[in-house]
Motif scaffolding. Sequence first.
Motif, PDB file in Angstrom:
ATOM      1  N   GLU A  98      32.777  15.986 -31.929  1.00 48.96           N
ATOM      2  CA  GLU A  98      31.611  16.603 -31.280  1.00 48.96           C
ATOM      3  C   GLU A  98      30.778  15.570 -30.529  1.00 48.96           C
ATOM      4  OE1 GLU A  98      29.832  18.532 -34.644  1.00 48.96           O
ATOM      5  OE2 GLU A  98      31.075  20.341 -34.410  1.00 48.96           O
ATOM      6  N   THR A  99      30.588  14.405 -31.129  1.00 50.22           N
ATOM      7  CA  THR A  99      29.817  13.343 -30.493  1.00 50.22           C
ATOM      8  C   THR A  99      30.524  12.830 -29.242  1.00 50.22           C
ATOM      9  OG1 THR A  99      28.925  12.688 -32.632  1.00 50.22           O
ATOM     10  CG2 THR A  99      28.771  11.068 -30.864  1.00 50.22           C
ATOM     11  N   LYS A 100      31.832  12.601 -29.346  1.00 51.47           N
ATOM     12  CA  LYS A 100      32.597  12.133 -28.184  1.00 51.47           C
ATOM     13  C   LYS A 100      32.560  13.170 -27.072  1.00 51.47           C
ATOM     14  CE  LYS A 100      34.795   8.749 -27.908  1.00 51.47           C
ATOM     15  NZ  LYS A 100      34.362   7.436 -27.379  1.00 51.47           N
ATOM     16  N   ARG A 106      28.941  14.349 -20.442  1.00 48.11           N
ATOM     17  CA  ARG A 106      27.840  13.790 -19.676  1.00 48.11           C
ATOM     18  C   ARG A 106      28.369  12.849 -18.589  1.00 48.11           C
ATOM     19  NH1 ARG A 106      25.232  10.887 -23.422  1.00 48.11           N
ATOM     20  NH2 ARG A 106      24.580  12.784 -24.463  1.00 48.11           N
ATOM     21  N   ARG A 107      29.469  12.156 -18.888  1.00 47.44           N
ATOM     22  CA  ARG A 107      30.061  11.237 -17.915  1.00 47.44           C
ATOM     23  C   ARG A 107      31.012  11.949 -16.959  1.00 47.44           C
ATOM     24  NH1 ARG A 107      32.330   7.159 -21.962  1.00 47.44           N
ATOM     25  NH2 ARG A 107      33.698   6.681 -20.236  1.00 47.44           N
ATOM     26  N   GLY A 108      31.156  13.269 -17.117  1.00 48.49           N
ATOM     27  CA  GLY A 108      31.941  14.034 -16.164  1.00 48.49           C
ATOM     28  C   GLY A 108      33.415  14.163 -16.501  1.00 48.49           C
ATOM     29  N   ARG A 109      33.769  14.057 -17.761  1.00 46.71           N
ATOM     30  CA  ARG A 109      35.178  14.201 -18.146  1.00 46.71           C
ATOM     31  C   ARG A 109      35.552  15.672 -18.269  1.00 46.71           C
ATOM     32  NH1 ARG A 109      37.600   9.229 -17.518  1.00 46.71           N
ATOM     33  NH2 ARG A 109      36.124   7.668 -18.227  1.00 46.71           N
ATOM     34  N   SER A 110      36.766  15.985 -17.853  1.00 47.45           N
ATOM     35  CA  SER A 110      37.255  17.364 -17.936  1.00 47.45           C
ATOM     36  C   SER A 110      37.737  17.657 -19.354  1.00 47.45           C
ATOM     37  CB  SER A 110      38.415  17.565 -16.956  1.00 47.45           C
ATOM     38  OG  SER A 110      39.538  16.802 -17.364  1.00 47.45           O
ATOM     39  N   LYS A 111      37.896  18.942 -19.651  1.00 42.69           N
ATOM     40  CA  LYS A 111      38.400  19.330 -20.977  1.00 42.69           C
ATOM     41  C   LYS A 111      39.782  18.740 -21.218  1.00 42.69           C
ATOM     42  CE  LYS A 111      35.774  23.475 -22.008  1.00 42.69           C
ATOM     43  NZ  LYS A 111      35.786  24.836 -22.487  1.00 42.69           N
ATOM     44  N   THR A 137      29.205  23.207 -21.810  1.00 38.75           N
ATOM     45  CA  THR A 137      29.192  22.612 -20.470  1.00 38.75           C
ATOM     46  C   THR A 137      30.327  23.230 -19.661  1.00 38.75           C
ATOM     47  OG1 THR A 137      28.430  20.518 -21.406  1.00 38.75           O
ATOM     48  CG2 THR A 137      29.297  20.453 -19.165  1.00 38.75           C
ATOM     49  N   SER A 138      30.004  23.762 -18.502  1.00 38.65           N
ATOM     50  CA  SER A 138      31.061  24.352 -17.672  1.00 38.65           C
ATOM     51  C   SER A 138      31.873  23.240 -17.021  1.00 38.65           C
ATOM     52  CB  SER A 138      30.447  25.251 -16.591  1.00 38.65           C
ATOM     53  OG  SER A 138      29.802  24.461 -15.609  1.00 38.65           O
ATOM     54  N   GLU A 139      33.103  23.560 -16.668  1.00 42.08           N
ATOM     55  CA  GLU A 139      33.939  22.592 -15.964  1.00 42.08           C
ATOM     56  C   GLU A 139      33.323  22.228 -14.614  1.00 42.08           C
ATOM     57  OE1 GLU A 139      37.791  21.311 -16.969  1.00 42.08           O
ATOM     58  OE2 GLU A 139      35.964  21.080 -18.133  1.00 42.08           O
ATOM     59  N   LEU A 140      32.679  23.199 -13.980  1.00 47.57           N
ATOM     60  CA  LEU A 140      32.039  22.945 -12.684  1.00 47.57           C
ATOM     61  C   LEU A 140      30.905  21.935 -12.836  1.00 47.57           C
ATOM     62  CD1 LEU A 140      32.000  23.656  -9.687  1.00 47.57           C
ATOM     63  CD2 LEU A 140      30.453  25.534 -10.228  1.00 47.57           C
ATOM     64  N   GLU A 141      30.110  22.088 -13.877  1.00 48.67           N
ATOM     65  CA  GLU A 141      29.010  21.152 -14.122  1.00 48.67           C
ATOM     66  C   GLU A 141      29.546  19.752 -14.432  1.00 48.67           C
ATOM     67  OE1 GLU A 141      25.204  20.602 -17.152  1.00 48.67           O
ATOM     68  OE2 GLU A 141      26.392  22.438 -17.221  1.00 48.67           O
ATOM     69  N   ALA A 142      30.582  19.678 -15.254  1.00 47.22           N
ATOM     70  CA  ALA A 142      31.176  18.382 -15.593  1.00 47.22           C
ATOM     71  C   ALA A 142      31.795  17.730 -14.357  1.00 47.22           C
ATOM     72  CB  ALA A 142      32.225  18.554 -16.684  1.00 47.22           C
ATOM     73  N   ALA A 143      32.445  18.532 -13.504  1.00 46.00           N
ATOM     74  CA  ALA A 143      33.046  17.996 -12.269  1.00 46.00           C
ATOM     75  C   ALA A 143      31.962  17.447 -11.346  1.00 46.00           C
ATOM     76  CB  ALA A 143      33.850  19.080 -11.558  1.00 46.00           C
ATOM     77  N   ARG A 144      30.832  18.154 -11.296  1.00 48.75           N
ATOM     78  CA  ARG A 144      29.717  17.679 -10.481  1.00 48.75           C
ATOM     79  C   ARG A 144      29.201  16.340 -11.024  1.00 48.75           C
ATOM     80  NH1 ARG A 144      24.628  17.057 -10.891  1.00 48.75           N
ATOM     81  NH2 ARG A 144      24.566  18.003 -12.931  1.00 48.75           N
ATOM     82  N   ASN A 145      29.079  16.216 -12.346  1.00 52.02           N
ATOM     83  CA  ASN A 145      28.646  14.948 -12.949  1.00 52.02           C
ATOM     84  C   ASN A 145      29.613  13.821 -12.592  1.00 52.02           C
ATOM     85  OD1 ASN A 145      26.473  16.200 -14.156  1.00 52.02           O
ATOM     86  ND2 ASN A 145      27.473  16.434 -16.137  1.00 52.02           N
ATOM     87  N   TYR A 146      30.898  14.135 -12.645  1.00 50.43           N
ATOM     88  CA  TYR A 146      31.918  13.136 -12.313  1.00 50.43           C
ATOM     89  C   TYR A 146      31.775  12.701 -10.850  1.00 50.43           C
ATOM     90  CZ  TYR A 146      36.533  10.996 -11.790  1.00 50.43           C
ATOM     91  OH  TYR A 146      37.553  10.127 -11.539  1.00 50.43           O
ATOM     92  N   ALA A 147      31.640  13.683  -9.948  1.00 47.99           N
ATOM     93  CA  ALA A 147      31.527  13.377  -8.512  1.00 47.99           C
ATOM     94  C   ALA A 147      30.256  12.576  -8.225  1.00 47.99           C
ATOM     95  CB  ALA A 147      31.548  14.671  -7.697  1.00 47.99           C
TER      96      ALA A 147
END
Length: 199
Positions: A98-100, A106-111, A137-147
């Motif tokens: 859960e922590t990882k 937050r760093r934009g990693r995908s599932k 966290t949605s994949e779209l939100e995580a992808a945005r964080n990554y970008a």
Amino acid sequence: MAEKRVSNDKNGSQSSRQDRGAQRKYKLPTEERLTRAAIHYLDRYASSQENLRNVLSRKVKRAATANGRSPDEFRDIVDQVVEKCRRAGMVDDRAYAETKLVGLRRRGRSKRQIEAMLAAKGVDRDLIATVLDRDDTSELEAARNYARRRRLGPWRSPGQRQERREKDMAALCRAGYPYEIARKVIDAADDGEATSAAL
């Protein structure tokens, strides 16, 4: 050929790290020594049970080999120390996963990336699936964080944006995001649009 790193020892003579490593005396593993090593490791790093077992097994292998013994002789001690750490609450695979998950999202990693990383650390596949199912966290939100972190798409300077579009899309796809999500993030008109699209 790699150059040996040379340093002065206490007596002022020169020795290489390689020579010092060869001269080092490894004590045979005991439950007490491995428990101290486990506590020292867990004070610095979060860990799954399997990862801690691997860390201790590497330590045992070095010491056993240096003393002409088989690492298999100490396997039970490693298992006992890992179990002792689990019972004491020092390692908890669910809490670790859960922590990882939170940090990696937050760093934009995908599932897909998170699943692979947790599996590599020895976390059970069913537990990984359970933790990922609870991820809000949605994949779209995580992808945005990554970008945003990588300065792709809307976070590029206007002059580079169009010429780097395909490479930016490829970077998101390599990071485990589906093409449609990559396209939405990269083709957003500006970083404000990318942000609102992700929410």
